[in-house]
Design a protein around this motif. Structure first.
Motif, PDB file in Angstrom:
ATOM      1  N   PHE A 174      17.250  48.631  61.830  1.00  0.00           N
ATOM      2  CA  PHE A 174      16.093  49.409  61.407  1.00  0.00           C
ATOM      3  C   PHE A 174      14.979  48.513  60.860  1.00  0.00           C
ATOM      4  N   MET A 175      15.340  47.439  60.158  1.00  0.00           N
ATOM      5  CA  MET A 175      14.323  46.509  59.675  1.00  0.00           C
ATOM      6  C   MET A 175      13.619  45.838  60.855  1.00  0.00           C
ATOM      7  N   GLY A 176      14.389  45.461  61.864  1.00  0.00           N
ATOM      8  CA  GLY A 176      13.798  44.879  63.060  1.00  0.00           C
ATOM      9  C   GLY A 176      12.891  45.857  63.762  1.00  0.00           C
ATOM     10  N   LEU A 177      13.328  47.104  63.842  1.00  0.00           N
ATOM     11  CA  LEU A 177      12.520  48.142  64.478  1.00  0.00           C
ATOM     12  C   LEU A 177      11.218  48.360  63.721  1.00  0.00           C
ATOM     13  N   ILE A 178      11.284  48.377  62.402  1.00  0.00           N
ATOM     14  CA  ILE A 178      10.085  48.564  61.578  1.00  0.00           C
ATOM     15  C   ILE A 178       9.129  47.387  61.771  1.00  0.00           C
ATOM     16  N   ILE A 179       9.675  46.171  61.823  1.00  0.00           N
ATOM     17  CA  ILE A 179       8.828  44.990  62.018  1.00  0.00           C
ATOM     18  C   ILE A 179       8.149  45.051  63.377  1.00  0.00           C
TER      19      ILE A 179
END
Length: 127
Positions: A63-68
């Motif tokens: 999810f952090m990667g997706l947000i970035i």
């Protein structure tokens, strides 16, 4: 060094004895139980789980990667929109200049034709 606490009477550590006993039990289950009713636990289930939240960690990392990725995409889209607006403004400036220069060119053509007429008149008067 005194290894009497960690090793048993045969000189093996207690953890190794337990692993050997589990392996022997697994082998006995394979030999004694029919294939449909046997259920062996893999080695990963026998070892105590140190990090119980390892699955949650990979989800949060995803999810952090997706947000970035979404933030970077938004920044790129904003930059493209900014460039489109700037290009439109420049095109408007160029078209205004062209229309102004076209008017100037028309004025120069009129002045040129007036000069040519006057020169022709002067030539006609001298001949």
């Amino acid at each position: 060094m005194n290894h009497s606490q960690d090793t048993g009477p045969g000189g093996m550590p207690e953890d190794r004895k337990l692993y050997i006993v589990d392996s022997i039990n697994d082998l006995n289950k394979l030999n004694l139980c029919p294939t449909g009713s046997q259920h062996l636990f893999p080695l990963e289930e026998k070892i105590p789980d140190v990090g119980t939240n390892s699955g949650n960690g990979s989800h949060s990392l995803f999810f952090m990667g997706l947000i970035i990725v979404l933030i970077v995409s938004l920044a790129l889209v904003s930059f493209v929109i900014f460039l489109i607006v700037q290009t439109g403004n420049k095109m408007d400036d160029v078209s205004r200049r062209l229309t102004a220069e076209a008017k100037d060119i028309d004025d120069l053509k009129r002045i040129n034709s007036l000069i040519v007429k006057r020169l022709n008149q002067l030539d006609a008067e001298q001949n």
